[in-house]
Design an enzyme around this catalytic site. Structure first.
Site, PDB file in Angstrom:
ATOM      1  N   TYR A 182       0.955  -1.207  -0.132  1.00  0.00           N
ATOM      2  CA  TYR A 182      -0.052  -0.073   0.000  1.00  0.00           C
ATOM      3  C   TYR A 182       0.767   1.256  -0.161  1.00  0.00           C
ATOM      4  CZ  TYR A 182      -3.170   3.343   1.924  1.00  0.00           C
ATOM      5  OH  TYR A 182      -4.005   4.695   2.100  1.00  0.00           O
ATOM      6  N   ARG A 257       0.118   5.751  17.684  1.00  0.00           N
ATOM      7  CA  ARG A 257      -0.661   6.398  16.660  1.00  0.00           C
ATOM      8  C   ARG A 257      -1.070   7.810  17.163  1.00  0.00           C
ATOM      9  NH1 ARG A 257       2.068   3.427  14.484  1.00  0.00           N
ATOM     10  NH2 ARG A 257       1.460   1.705  12.952  1.00  0.00           N
TER      11      ARG A 257
END
Length: 386
Positions: A182, A257
């Protein structure tokens, strides 16, 4: 009709026709809503599905003359160039962007994010149309800090983890780690867009989202999406909470994150749309470095927030640890930490995120809980005999 609007330099904003590819998705639906409710812009909405924007397309909708839905798949569809020609600006949101697919569907992932995006870039360049292309924070791959020794004091220095659009290298794992399919596809289409700008004068802006979160994100398997499948982390955790199942922490949930609220992020995109002189030729991180947590901390916070919005007690064992191989399959790899540098977007567009992680989780889980309850009620209700 929206009131008169001005750009960041005080100039009147003229209504623009926007070809939005992927308008029916999470980001596209929120962007369409904002454009209809707060601007005078017109949208040619392109997607395979329109469930998330149906309310804007109803015959009785006040937006009917400003938004048109075109059901098409951008793969080899001759109508695409005509729509791009009709518009002043094309926004490309189309992508396969679910981590579970990077290992199990690497070819689809590469084709979707690179091959299928090529005609969009080509048509914009050849027809002198402006392009806003959505990339990903995955473009950065691993951080420099990830390669420091575990006991190195330099790991406490955030500069080794800070990701800058014009400085940070893109560091991916080995080819056998197909998780990077990706990121590699997204990087290559970015390079192509940049080259089109340098050689052929394409006016472009590239957006690198850092975990945009909010209502309508991803899907609840079997309710508003396929019965099988693994959505991204927030939807995975939401699904577990809704079904009263333990939240699965991949490799202990130690990855860190940052998360930003979709409504904050949409405001950043609107600034890009309406300030082309400031946005053209730039790559923008769009995230919230103040909302940084480990995945384990995210699970703990979501468990607390869900108990508040649902009124349900937490499970005795709210989380379980699973290996990345077990959860994602062979070929998975990850980066440990991603912090967006916000210097460029703040300088060019004056944008800063506002919403705290707790508040964005409360908004999202309230929506998920209501949607799930309505779906279960509908599925279990029996028709009344005549």
């Amino acid at each position: 009709m929206a009131t008169a609007r001005v750009d960041l330099d005080g100039n009147a904003i003229k209504p623009t026709t926007i070809c939005m590819i992927g308008a029916g998705g999470f980001i596209g639906s929120h962007l369409c809503e904002y454009l209809m409710e707060k601007t005078a812009h017109r949208v040619l909405a392109v997607d395979v599905y329109n469930d998330k924007i149906k309310h804007l397309l109803e015959p009785t909708s006040q937006w009917g003359d400003r938004i048109q839905f075109h059901r098409l798949n951008i793969k080899n569809d001759s109508r695409l160039e005509g729509l791009i020609r009709m518009a002043d600006l094309t926004i490309n949101l189309a992508a396969i962007c679910t981590p579970a697919d990077y290992n199990t569907r690497p070819l689809d992932t590469i084709y979707s994010n690179f091959i299928d995006a090529l005609p969009v870039v080509k048509y914009c360049s050849e027809n002198n149309k402006r392009l806003i292309h959505f990339s990903t924070c995955e473009i950065y791959g691993k951080t420099i800090g990830a390669f420091l020794p575990k006991d190195s004091p330099l790991r406490q220095d955030p500069s080794y983890f800070l990701l800058k659009e014009d400085e940070s290298p893109c560091i991916f794992g080995p080819i056998e780690k197909q998780r990077w399919s990706y990121a590699c596809a997204k990087q290559l289409i970015e390079r192509l867009i940049y080259a089109e700008g340098a050689e052929n004068g394409l006016e472009f802006t590239i957006v690198r989202p850092f975990n945009w979160i909010g209502p309508r994100m991803d899907f609840i398997p079997g309710i508003d999406g396929p019965s099988e499948g693994v959505p991204r982390v927030l939807a995975c955790f939401s699904n577990n909470l809704l079904r009263r199942e333990p939240l699965k922490l991949v490799d202990g949930g130690q990855s860190q994150r940052t998360f930003v609220y979709i409504k904050d992020a949409i405001e950043a995109v609107i600034l890009m749309i309406e300030n082309p002189a400031r946005a053209n030729g730039h790559i923008f991180n769009v995230g919230n470095p103040n909302n940084e947590v480990t995945v384990r901390q995210l699970a703990e916070m979501m468990t607390q927030v869900y108990a508040k919005v649902s009124g349900e007690s937490s499970l005795d064992t709210p989380t379980v640890d699973v290996s990345s191989k077990e959860f994602y399959g062979e070929g998975y790899d990850d980066s440990d930490k991603r912090i967006p540098d916000m210097t460029i977007i703040n300088k060019q567009l004056g944008w800063n995120p506002k919403t705290s992680l707790f508040d964005l989780l409360e908004s999202t889980l309230t929506y998920q809980h209501r949607t799930y309850a309505e779906a279960v009620k509908k599925a279990t209700s029996k028709p009344v005999a005549s």
